[in-house]
Design a protein around this motif. Structure first.
Motif, PDB file in Angstrom:
ATOM      1  N   SER A  92      52.776   8.258  -5.827  1.00  0.00           N
ATOM      2  CA  SER A  92      51.459   8.095  -6.439  1.00  0.00           C
ATOM      3  C   SER A  92      51.537   8.488  -7.904  1.00  0.00           C
ATOM      4  CB  SER A  92      50.422   8.961  -5.722  1.00  0.00           C
ATOM      5  OG  SER A  92      50.231   8.528  -4.392  1.00  0.00           O
ATOM      6  N   SER A 141      49.358   8.780 -11.763  1.00  0.00           N
ATOM      7  CA  SER A 141      48.095   8.826 -12.485  1.00  0.00           C
ATOM      8  C   SER A 141      48.396   8.318 -13.888  1.00  0.00           C
ATOM      9  CB  SER A 141      47.544  10.251 -12.533  1.00  0.00           C
ATOM     10  OG  SER A 141      46.418  10.336 -13.373  1.00  0.00           O
ATOM     11  N   ASP A 184      43.948   2.795  -6.740  1.00  0.00           N
ATOM     12  CA  ASP A 184      43.008   3.637  -5.992  1.00  0.00           C
ATOM     13  C   ASP A 184      41.774   4.070  -6.765  1.00  0.00           C
ATOM     14  OD1 ASP A 184      44.534   3.599  -3.661  1.00  0.00           O
ATOM     15  OD2 ASP A 184      45.779   5.266  -4.346  1.00  0.00           O
ATOM     16  N   THR A 229      40.344   8.736 -11.784  1.00  0.00           N
ATOM     17  CA  THR A 229      40.220  10.177 -11.601  1.00  0.00           C
ATOM     18  C   THR A 229      39.039  10.671 -12.441  1.00  0.00           C
ATOM     19  OG1 THR A 229      41.615  10.776 -13.494  1.00  0.00           O
ATOM     20  CG2 THR A 229      42.730  10.307 -11.407  1.00  0.00           C
ATOM     21  N   ARG A 270      44.516   5.942 -10.610  1.00  0.00           N
ATOM     22  CA  ARG A 270      45.446   6.307  -9.545  1.00  0.00           C
ATOM     23  C   ARG A 270      46.100   5.037  -8.982  1.00  0.00           C
ATOM     24  NH1 ARG A 270      41.069   9.880  -8.180  1.00  0.00           N
ATOM     25  NH2 ARG A 270      40.258   8.236  -6.824  1.00  0.00           N
TER      26      ARG A 270
END
Length: 260
Positions: free
Chosen positions: A178, A180, A244, A247, A253
């Motif tokens: 994952s 960011s 996703d 943030t 994400r």
């Protein structure tokens, strides 16, 4: 007409476009059936696109199993029914009794076959397993590879031709992570995935050593989307599995799967 076609493709794709156009024209005008070697997904896309521009031909793409990446194409006049036409794909099973293949990967098997003087185009998907490997190959070259493939890496091997229904596809392994990121820019995500500085990623992209969905991409600022597959020569390949959302700090994400 051709200059108009070329505008939609990368310059390095021009030789393949010319070949594909010739296949299609001969099918349309001379009623020929053409069975190609294995095509990568981008080449398959080009053939299908060009065939759709010509109402006198039909095309079928098959790679030996439903999830195949590399596929052969049959191009024929539009009155031909291609469902029953043989695709000419053989399965080569490679084994080494008493020896595990767990330490070998796709590149080991491909390199050994190319070392026989075989063109990459006649090899389809390669499916390594712990105790055997199934390699898809054109029927025209199957006997040659069968006779001459005797070693993979430093392991002496045995080979056997199997019917296509005996194929056991390997599950593609992905190392998921994952990230960011500030944006979906190609250079930024590739930098994080391969763990190198952005400056070291930009140069190979601009030099034409990067492909997005099997199409050469030379613009580092290109935005990636969910589902995109990125490959960089010498570094590897990854897939954007999921975006996703944001943030609290306004970063994105992203779930990435790196091919291993």
């Amino acid at each position: 007409m051709k200059p108009t076609i070329y505008e939609h493709f990368h310059p390095e794709e021009k030789p393949f476009i010319d070949r594909a156009e010739e296949w299609i024209e001969r099918s349309a005008q001379l009623h020929e059936l053409r069975r190609t070697d294995f095509l990568d997904p981008r080449q398959g896309e080009i053939v299908a696109m060009l065939a759709n521009r010509n109402g006198d031909v039909t095309v079928r793409l098959e790679g030996g199993h439903p999830g195949a990446e590399r596929k052969r194409a049959i191009i024929a006049p539009d009155y031909r029914h291609l469902e029953d036409e043989p695709m000419g794909i053989a399965v080569l099973e490679v084994t080494a009794p008493g020896t595990s293949f767990a330490a070998l990967d796709h590149g080991d098997f491909l390199g050994s076959i190319l070392g026989l003087g075989v063109k990459r185009d006649v090899i389809g998907d390669i499916h390594p397993h712990d105790s055997f490997c199934h390699i898809l190959v054109t029927e025209e070259m199957a006997d040659y590879v069968l006779i001459h493939l005797r070693q993979v890496h430093r392991i002496h091997v045995l080979s056997e031709l199997l019917p296509l229904e005996k194929l056991k596809p390997a599950v593609q392994k992905l190392e998921e992570t994952s990230l960011s990121v500030a944006s979906m820019r190609l250079d930024g995500i590739a930098s994080d995935v391969f763990r190198i500085s952005r400056s070291k990623v930009v140069d190979p992209i601009r030099a034409g050593r990067c492909r997005v969905n099997w199409r050469t991409e030379e613009n580092p600022s290109t935005l990636l989307n969910e589902g995109d597959v990125v490959s960089m020569k010498g570094l590897g390949r990854f897939k954007v599995l999921q975006v996703d959302g944001m943030t609290k700090k306004g970063r994105i994400r992203v779930a990435i799967g790196k091919f291993i």
